[in-house]
Motif scaffolding. Structure first.
Motif, mmCIF file in Angstrom:
data_model
loop_
_atom_site.group_PDB
_atom_site.id
_atom_site.type_symbol
_atom_site.label_atom_id
_atom_site.label_comp_id
_atom_site.label_asym_id
_atom_site.label_seq_id
_atom_site.Cartn_x
_atom_site.Cartn_y
_atom_site.Cartn_z
ATOM 1 N N GLN A 127 -61.183 54.104 -91.719
ATOM 2 C CA GLN A 127 -62.279 53.124 -91.696
ATOM 3 C C GLN A 127 -62.706 52.759 -90.275
ATOM 4 N N GLN B 164 -60.985 49.558 -97.342
ATOM 5 C CA GLN B 164 -61.942 48.684 -96.646
ATOM 6 C C GLN B 164 -61.381 47.285 -96.451
ATOM 7 N N GLU C 265 -60.721 53.507 -101.923
ATOM 8 C CA GLU C 265 -61.784 53.218 -100.964
ATOM 9 C C GLU C 265 -61.881 51.715 -100.719
ATOM 10 N N LEU D 7 -67.605 56.930 -89.504
ATOM 11 C CA LEU D 7 -66.226 56.482 -89.521
ATOM 12 C C LEU D 7 -65.306 57.649 -89.187
ATOM 13 N N ASN E 11 -57.894 47.967 -93.864
ATOM 14 C CA ASN E 11 -57.919 48.708 -92.609
ATOM 15 C C ASN E 11 -58.932 48.174 -91.614
ATOM 16 N N ARG E 12 -58.922 46.889 -91.442
ATOM 17 C CA ARG E 12 -59.788 46.312 -90.424
ATOM 18 C C ARG E 12 -59.002 46.240 -89.124
#
Lengths: 51, 428
Positions: B277, B240, B236, B259, B243-244
């Motif tokens: 995400q 975060q 997780e 999401l 995966n922007r």
């Protein structure tokens, strides 16, 4: 510095890096070390089993 | 370090041990205790993993009557296929539609019944005949996957698996250190080749463990590292961080707080890991579609008839070159979107489209080239991990890794059992 301290540097660094990259390893490692230090090494029967 | 190893004495009982020998013993002990903890998990992961690897083949055998149909010339419109299912399952909430992948395959409709069961209903795309359903929470492979991911214990199991996986990496590293040839220089036997003919049972099991461990280390390390992104805590956080997506990608559309990963329910995967995400955009009720759709188009009775229907969504998907096997997830409320997602064997073909449910406008379109380097590596890793990327050889390679893992667990246990202090449990 004793000779063996040199030998500990690289492995300790590896463990530290692993503990940081995988926090679960770090946390459980510290937990086991604390358990070892505070509990197991002070209770002789346990100590014998896990020596 | 290995250049010092020749000086290490064989007697470990000496009061003043050479430091390296002490270090070797410390590593050995960590390897031993970590191993005892990890073995049960690794056995479970290896066994469930090798079953799940062959899901495509097993599904084809187990659900053949549901999956295979006799193709004819004309296929019904998708809306009619959907209506046929809705008539058979009244009051069920349709969440996903998967058009038939090949001419001889059935279309799949995923729905939730009023009593909360998640079913996949199979429908013949030529006749509209409902072929039957499969419970998505309680079928064989879903259970296997759940054991593999969380030992049927939810969040706790997920953490335990993750902990065991991380410690598995520690075992690989400490194991490789222990494997390093010590004393008397290097010998092929006992390092690269096992001494299986040895009269000493101890040497036999030790070699079985160490030599296969050496060969398997890369594969198993790969499996652990590619499996970790799915885990609840490490994965997780990892997702975060990496995966922007660039914010300007969504500048033009309002985003919801949901999401895209919400579409991945337990046991079934709808969207790729890399987009989990990504915030879902919102449909705008103001932007009505020109022509009126005639047919009931989704599970929500209250949805206005001006919304886009399934046929149009699929037409949009096809005009955007969606690869075969894509699915359409339905909007869950008035501002929800249609999500067209494809999660094919080749991750470079992955795509995720969010489509406005009123204007049929594509709001976001995420593909392989939009992924960063890390998500690309993860997606590729997952495809190989699951044995999807290069077909049967891929599955067999991963099966081989699972077998080595089982061999390591068993030989490790045997070694401990044979060398334990007599008449009691404990460390040798």
């Amino acid at each position: 510095m004793p000779a063996y301290a040199q030998q500990w540097r690289v492995p300790t660094a590896i463990v530290a890096v692993l503990g940081i990259i995988f926090p679960l390893v770090g946390v459980s490692l510290v937990a086991v070390l604390l358990l070892d230090y505070f509990v197991i090494s002070r209770i002789p029967p346990l100590r014998r089993i896990l020596n | 370090m290995s250049n010092l190893s020749s000086s290490v004495s064989d007697t470990t009982s000496a009061a003043i041990e050479p430091p390296l020998n002490r270090f070797y013993r410390t590593v050995w002990r960590w390897h031993f205790y970590a191993g005892l903890f990890v073995i049960p998990f690794m056995l479970i992961l290896a066994i469930t993993g090798s079953i799940y690897l062959f899901k495509p083949q097993l599904d084809a055998v187990m659900y053949r009557p549901l999956m295979v149909v006799q193709p004819t010339v004309v296929m019904l419109p998708y809306v009619q296929q959907l209506t046929a299912v809705q008539q058979a399952y009244r009051d069920a909430l349709v969440t996903k539609f998967t058009p038939n992948v090949a001419p001889e395959r059935s279309a799949e409709v995923t729905l939730t019944t009023p009593d909360g069961q998640n079913l996949t209903v199979f429908v013949n795309p030529y006749t509209g005949q409902v072929l039957g359903d499969r419970n998505e929470d309680h079928n064989f492979q879903a259970q296997i996957r759940e054991i593999h991911g969380e030992l049927l214990m939810g969040r706790l199991g997920d953490t335990l698996v993750e902990l065991a996986a991380c410690w598995g990496l520690v075992l690989l590293i400490t194991g490789l250190y222990l494997w390093l040839p010590r004393r008397n220089g290097f010998s092929v036997w006992g390092t690269l080749l096992p001494r299986l003919g040895s009269k000493s049972r101890r040497v036999f099991w030790r070699d079985l463990h160490a030599v296969s461990g050496f060969y398997g280390a890369l594969l198993i390390g790969f499996l652990i590292l590619t499996g970790l992104p799915w885990s609840g805590f490490w994965g997780e956080t990892f997702a975060q961080v990496w995966n922007r997506f660039p914010a300007q990608m969504f500048d033009n559309y309002p985003q919801s707080t949901i999401l895209t990963g919400a579409l991945n329910q337990k046991g079934t995967q709808t969207v790729p890991w890399a987009v989990e995400q990504l915030p879902m955009p919102k449909s705008e009720p103001g932007h009505q579609h020109g022509e009126k759709a005639e047919l009931p188009n989704s599970s929500h009775a209250e949805r206005s008839a001006t919304a886009v229907n399934l046929d149009e969504v699929i037409a949009v998907a096809q005009s955007n070159a969606a690869p075969a096997g894509f699915s359409v997830s339905f909007p869950t409320d008035e501002t929800g979107v249609y999500t067209v997602s494809a999660f094919p064997d080749d991750p470079t073909q992955e795509m995720t489209l969010h489509i406005d449910q009123y204007s049929s406008q594509v709001l976001t379109d995420i593909r392989w080239h939009d992924y960063g380097l890390v998500p690309k590596a993860v997606e590729m890793g997952i495809a190989v991990h699951m044995g999807k990327y290069f077909g049967l050889p891929n599955q067999l390679l991963m099966l081989f890794a699972c077998l080595i893992l089982v061999l390591l667990c068993v030989s490790g246990l045997v070694m401990w059992w044979r060398r334990r202090p007599s008449k009691r449990l404990g460390a040798p």
